[in-house]
Design a protein around this motif. Structure first.
Motif, PDB file in Angstrom:
ATOM      1  N   GLY A 157     -10.218 -13.644 -19.024  1.00 59.68           N
ATOM      2  CA  GLY A 157     -10.487 -12.662 -18.410  1.00 59.68           C
ATOM      3  C   GLY A 157     -11.551 -12.533 -17.913  1.00 59.68           C
ATOM      4  N   ALA A 158     -12.923 -13.348 -16.963  1.00 60.76           N
ATOM      5  CA  ALA A 158     -13.680 -13.289 -16.068  1.00 60.76           C
ATOM      6  C   ALA A 158     -13.445 -12.423 -14.971  1.00 60.76           C
ATOM      7  CB  ALA A 158     -14.583 -13.943 -16.882  1.00 60.76           C
ATOM      8  N   ILE A 159     -14.021 -11.613 -13.989  1.00 56.16           N
ATOM      9  CA  ILE A 159     -13.540 -11.667 -12.963  1.00 56.16           C
ATOM     10  C   ILE A 159     -14.481 -12.825 -12.277  1.00 56.16           C
ATOM     11  CG2 ILE A 159     -14.099 -10.024 -10.298  1.00 56.16           C
ATOM     12  CD1 ILE A 159     -13.985  -7.562 -12.870  1.00 56.16           C
ATOM     13  N   VAL A 160     -13.680 -13.539 -11.211  1.00 53.11           N
ATOM     14  CA  VAL A 160     -14.182 -14.395 -10.748  1.00 53.11           C
ATOM     15  C   VAL A 160     -14.360 -13.949  -8.722  1.00 53.11           C
ATOM     16  CG1 VAL A 160     -13.381 -16.307 -12.171  1.00 53.11           C
ATOM     17  CG2 VAL A 160     -12.416 -15.732 -10.051  1.00 53.11           C
ATOM     18  N   ARG A 161     -13.482 -12.793  -8.334  1.00 52.37           N
ATOM     19  CA  ARG A 161     -13.865 -12.730  -7.254  1.00 52.37           C
ATOM     20  C   ARG A 161     -13.922 -11.137  -7.349  1.00 52.37           C
ATOM     21  NH1 ARG A 161     -13.547 -15.606  -2.641  1.00 52.37           N
ATOM     22  NH2 ARG A 161     -14.578 -13.899  -1.050  1.00 52.37           N
ATOM     23  N   LYS A 162     -14.595 -10.520  -6.438  1.00 59.75           N
ATOM     24  CA  LYS A 162     -14.082  -9.201  -5.940  1.00 59.75           C
ATOM     25  C   LYS A 162     -14.269  -9.360  -4.419  1.00 59.75           C
ATOM     26  CE  LYS A 162     -15.947  -6.390  -9.276  1.00 59.75           C
ATOM     27  NZ  LYS A 162     -16.750  -5.303  -9.816  1.00 59.75           N
ATOM     28  N   THR A 163     -12.715  -8.539  -3.300  1.00 56.71           N
ATOM     29  CA  THR A 163     -12.628  -8.741  -2.072  1.00 56.71           C
ATOM     30  C   THR A 163     -11.709  -6.951  -2.315  1.00 56.71           C
ATOM     31  OG1 THR A 163     -12.370  -9.470  -0.040  1.00 56.71           O
ATOM     32  CG2 THR A 163     -11.290 -10.187  -1.952  1.00 56.71           C
ATOM     33  N   SER A 164     -11.586  -6.939  -0.704  1.00 58.07           N
ATOM     34  CA  SER A 164     -10.929  -5.963  -0.043  1.00 58.07           C
ATOM     35  C   SER A 164     -10.805  -5.729   0.717  1.00 58.07           C
ATOM     36  CB  SER A 164     -12.193  -4.450  -0.135  1.00 58.07           C
ATOM     37  OG  SER A 164     -13.080  -4.406   0.903  1.00 58.07           O
ATOM     38  N   ALA A 182       1.141  -1.012   0.052  1.00 54.29           N
ATOM     39  CA  ALA A 182       0.171   0.216   0.113  1.00 54.29           C
ATOM     40  C   ALA A 182       0.662   0.857  -0.432  1.00 54.29           C
ATOM     41  CB  ALA A 182      -1.003   0.143   1.556  1.00 54.29           C
ATOM     42  N   THR A 183       0.570   2.311  -0.856  1.00 57.03           N
ATOM     43  CA  THR A 183       1.181   3.178  -1.175  1.00 57.03           C
ATOM     44  C   THR A 183       0.843   4.726   0.332  1.00 57.03           C
ATOM     45  OG1 THR A 183      -0.428   4.499  -2.773  1.00 57.03           O
ATOM     46  CG2 THR A 183       2.215   2.977  -3.249  1.00 57.03           C
ATOM     47  N   THR A 184      -0.432   4.125   0.809  1.00 58.14           N
ATOM     48  CA  THR A 184      -1.550   5.774   1.348  1.00 58.14           C
ATOM     49  C   THR A 184      -2.497   4.554   2.185  1.00 58.14           C
ATOM     50  OG1 THR A 184      -2.979   6.085  -0.103  1.00 58.14           O
ATOM     51  CG2 THR A 184      -1.220   6.779  -0.406  1.00 58.14           C
ATOM     52  N   ALA A 185      -2.730   4.585   3.450  1.00 57.61           N
ATOM     53  CA  ALA A 185      -4.703   4.493   3.932  1.00 57.61           C
ATOM     54  C   ALA A 185      -5.637   4.909   3.144  1.00 57.61           C
ATOM     55  CB  ALA A 185      -3.940   5.465   5.246  1.00 57.61           C
ATOM     56  N   GLY A 186      -5.600   3.586   3.455  1.00 59.68           N
ATOM     57  CA  GLY A 186      -6.945   3.597   2.656  1.00 59.68           C
ATOM     58  C   GLY A 186      -7.803   1.716   2.861  1.00 59.68           C
ATOM     59  N   THR A 187      -8.835   1.779   1.457  1.00 58.54           N
ATOM     60  CA  THR A 187      -9.454   0.799   1.068  1.00 58.54           C
ATOM     61  C   THR A 187      -8.492   0.295   0.255  1.00 58.54           C
ATOM     62  OG1 THR A 187     -11.761   1.103   2.089  1.00 58.54           O
ATOM     63  CG2 THR A 187     -11.881  -0.370   0.433  1.00 58.54           C
ATOM     64  N   ILE A 188      -8.009  -1.252  -0.493  1.00 59.25           N
ATOM     65  CA  ILE A 188      -7.974  -1.573  -1.343  1.00 59.25           C
ATOM     66  C   ILE A 188      -8.497  -2.836  -1.551  1.00 59.25           C
ATOM     67  CG2 ILE A 188      -5.831  -3.055  -2.073  1.00 59.25           C
ATOM     68  CD1 ILE A 188      -3.924  -2.603   0.069  1.00 59.25           C
ATOM     69  N   GLN A 189      -8.947  -2.374  -2.972  1.00 59.75           N
ATOM     70  CA  GLN A 189      -9.817  -3.344  -4.441  1.00 59.75           C
ATOM     71  C   GLN A 189      -8.613  -4.273  -4.137  1.00 59.75           C
ATOM     72  OE1 GLN A 189     -12.694  -2.567  -3.556  1.00 59.75           O
ATOM     73  NE2 GLN A 189     -13.086  -0.647  -2.860  1.00 59.75           N
ATOM     74  N   ILE A 190      -9.970  -5.621  -4.297  1.00 60.82           N
ATOM     75  CA  ILE A 190      -8.719  -6.581  -5.124  1.00 60.82           C
ATOM     76  C   ILE A 190      -9.738  -7.621  -5.893  1.00 60.82           C
ATOM     77  CG2 ILE A 190      -7.640  -9.135  -4.446  1.00 60.82           C
ATOM     78  CD1 ILE A 190      -7.149  -7.560  -1.569  1.00 60.82           C
ATOM     79  N   GLU A 191      -9.563  -7.920  -7.454  1.00 61.59           N
ATOM     80  CA  GLU A 191     -10.111  -8.584  -7.986  1.00 61.59           C
ATOM     81  C   GLU A 191      -9.205  -9.839  -9.100  1.00 61.59           C
ATOM     82  OE1 GLU A 191     -12.094  -5.367 -10.415  1.00 61.59           O
ATOM     83  OE2 GLU A 191     -10.538  -5.764 -11.086  1.00 61.59           O
ATOM     84  N   ILE A 192     -10.122 -11.062  -8.544  1.00 62.49           N
ATOM     85  CA  ILE A 192      -9.348 -12.426  -9.536  1.00 62.49           C
ATOM     86  C   ILE A 192     -10.163 -12.770 -10.044  1.00 62.49           C
ATOM     87  CG2 ILE A 192      -8.740 -14.079  -8.206  1.00 62.49           C
ATOM     88  CD1 ILE A 192      -8.622 -12.684  -6.343  1.00 62.49           C
ATOM     89  N   VAL A 193      -9.292 -13.013 -11.671  1.00 58.79           N
ATOM     90  CA  VAL A 193      -8.752 -12.259 -13.027  1.00 58.79           C
ATOM     91  C   VAL A 193      -9.207 -13.721 -13.396  1.00 58.79           C
ATOM     92  CG1 VAL A 193      -9.324 -11.801 -14.988  1.00 58.79           C
ATOM     93  CG2 VAL A 193      -9.132 -10.389 -12.725  1.00 58.79           C
ATOM     94  N   ASP A 194      -9.819 -14.912 -14.242  1.00 55.36           N
ATOM     95  CA  ASP A 194      -9.270 -15.952 -14.676  1.00 55.36           C
ATOM     96  C   ASP A 194      -9.310 -16.129 -16.204  1.00 55.36           C
ATOM     97  OD1 ASP A 194     -11.861 -15.660 -16.303  1.00 55.36           O
ATOM     98  OD2 ASP A 194     -13.349 -17.583 -15.792  1.00 55.36           O
ATOM     99  N   SER A 195      -8.743 -17.510 -15.816  1.00 57.24           N
ATOM    100  CA  SER A 195      -6.959 -16.827 -17.797  1.00 57.24           C
ATOM    101  C   SER A 195      -8.506 -16.053 -19.118  1.00 57.24           C
ATOM    102  CB  SER A 195      -7.249 -18.470 -18.312  1.00 57.24           C
ATOM    103  OG  SER A 195      -8.314 -19.498 -18.181  1.00 57.24           O
ATOM    104  N   GLY A 199     -10.099 -19.293  -2.202  1.00 56.83           N
ATOM    105  CA  GLY A 199     -10.518 -19.742  -3.167  1.00 56.83           C
ATOM    106  C   GLY A 199     -11.747 -20.291  -4.577  1.00 56.83           C
ATOM    107  N   ARG A 200     -12.752 -19.390  -3.473  1.00 51.15           N
ATOM    108  CA  ARG A 200     -13.860 -18.936  -3.936  1.00 51.15           C
ATOM    109  C   ARG A 200     -14.080 -18.020  -4.636  1.00 51.15           C
ATOM    110  NH1 ARG A 200     -17.217 -23.611  -1.167  1.00 51.15           N
ATOM    111  NH2 ARG A 200     -15.797 -24.466   0.604  1.00 51.15           N
ATOM    112  N   ASN A 201     -15.220 -18.548  -5.554  1.00 52.41           N
ATOM    113  CA  ASN A 201     -15.678 -17.403  -6.451  1.00 52.41           C
ATOM    114  C   ASN A 201     -16.777 -16.112  -5.493  1.00 52.41           C
ATOM    115  OD1 ASN A 201     -18.293 -18.295  -6.866  1.00 52.41           O
ATOM    116  ND2 ASN A 201     -17.994 -19.729  -8.334  1.00 52.41           N
ATOM    117  N   ASP A 202     -17.652 -14.933  -5.995  1.00 43.96           N
ATOM    118  CA  ASP A 202     -18.432 -14.351  -5.583  1.00 43.96           C
ATOM    119  C   ASP A 202     -19.555 -14.831  -5.136  1.00 43.96           C
ATOM    120  OD1 ASP A 202     -16.965 -12.246  -5.698  1.00 43.96           O
ATOM    121  OD2 ASP A 202     -17.887 -11.439  -7.136  1.00 43.96           O
ATOM    122  N   ASP A 203     -19.890 -16.375  -5.870  1.00 36.71           N
ATOM    123  CA  ASP A 203     -21.322 -16.799  -5.484  1.00 36.71           C
ATOM    124  C   ASP A 203     -21.248 -18.107  -4.055  1.00 36.71           C
ATOM    125  OD1 ASP A 203     -22.829 -16.020  -7.409  1.00 36.71           O
ATOM    126  OD2 ASP A 203     -22.620 -16.709  -9.034  1.00 36.71           O
TER     127      ASP A 203
END
Length: 222
Positions: A135-142, A120-133, A157-161
């Motif tokens: 190009g689809a985003i399978v999980r969003k977290t922070s 992290a470069t500053t304090a705050g929320t970091i958004q994380i995206e997991i993308v499969d081969s 190791g689980r998707n958004d569902d």
């Protein structure tokens, strides 16, 4: 009566191909050759113009320098061999342990997760995206960064569902801020050391799911 013409060295057998062959000699100047030349120089010097003391001492200094360099090169070669062996033994002890390395792609088995840290470069929320081969985003977290620095992060190791992911390669993207102020952050992943390879460029650690990385790129071993 057939006559045999003598050679330049007056060898009567030269025309018959029986002349003695010159011995092959090394063109390099060794220590014994150097000393022999200096001795001959002293023996054949002009008595009216003897060799200057400073010049003689300079030649001795050159001889000592060359000899010292040869000895130093030999010693350095031996030291390098010992250090390489010691480094190899130390690296072998890393097999089975977890190593942290800069990476944003990982090969995972079905339902397997991963973990590491985000810089992290500053304090705050970091958004994380997991993308499969594909190009689809399978999980969003922070995660929340309390200040600039390394922020631990993990994915189950689980998707958004909530379903286990399929086996394959996944990319991880970490950003802070929104819109035009969004900033991509450096990511480090942790994986088990499967083996160690000795390459011409140095030691290489083979990490599970992350491939091969030089020992110098490893950030932390735990």
């Amino acid at each position: 009566m057939t006559s045999i013409t003598g050679t330049n060295n007056d060898n009567p057998y030269g025309a018959l191909g029986l002349a003695p062959q010159a011995n092959d000699r090394s063109t390099s100047l060794g220590q014994a050759d150097f000393l022999r030349l200096m001795t001959e120089q002293l023996k054949n010097q002009d008595p009216l113009k003897p060799l200057d003391n400073n010049q003689f001492l300079g030649q001795l200094a050159q001889f000592s320098t060359v000899q010292g360099i040869d000895n130093m090169q030999s010693a350095m070669g031996s030291m390098a061999s010992v250090m390489e062996s010691d480094q190899t033994l130390r690296a072998a002890s890393l097999v089975g342990r977890e190593a942290l390395v800069a990476a944003d792609k990982v090969d995972l088995a079905a339902g397997a997760g991963t973990h590491g840290e985000i810089v992290a470069t500053t304090a705050g929320t970091i958004q994380i995206e997991i993308v499969d081969s594909a190009g689809a985003i399978v999980r969003k977290t922070s995660v929340e960064a309390g200040a600039a620095g390394n922020v631990p992060w993990q994915w189950d190791g689980r998707n958004d569902d909530g379903e286990p992911i399929a086996a394959g390669q996944y990319s991880i993207r970490a950003t802070s801020g929104t819109g035009k102020d969004a900033e991509t952050l450096d990511l480090r992943l942790s994986a088990k050391v499967d083996s160690v390879s000795i390459e011409p460029t140095g030691l290489v650690l083979n990490l599970s799911g992350l491939g091969s990385h030089p020992l110098s790129s490893i950030r932390r071993v735990g």
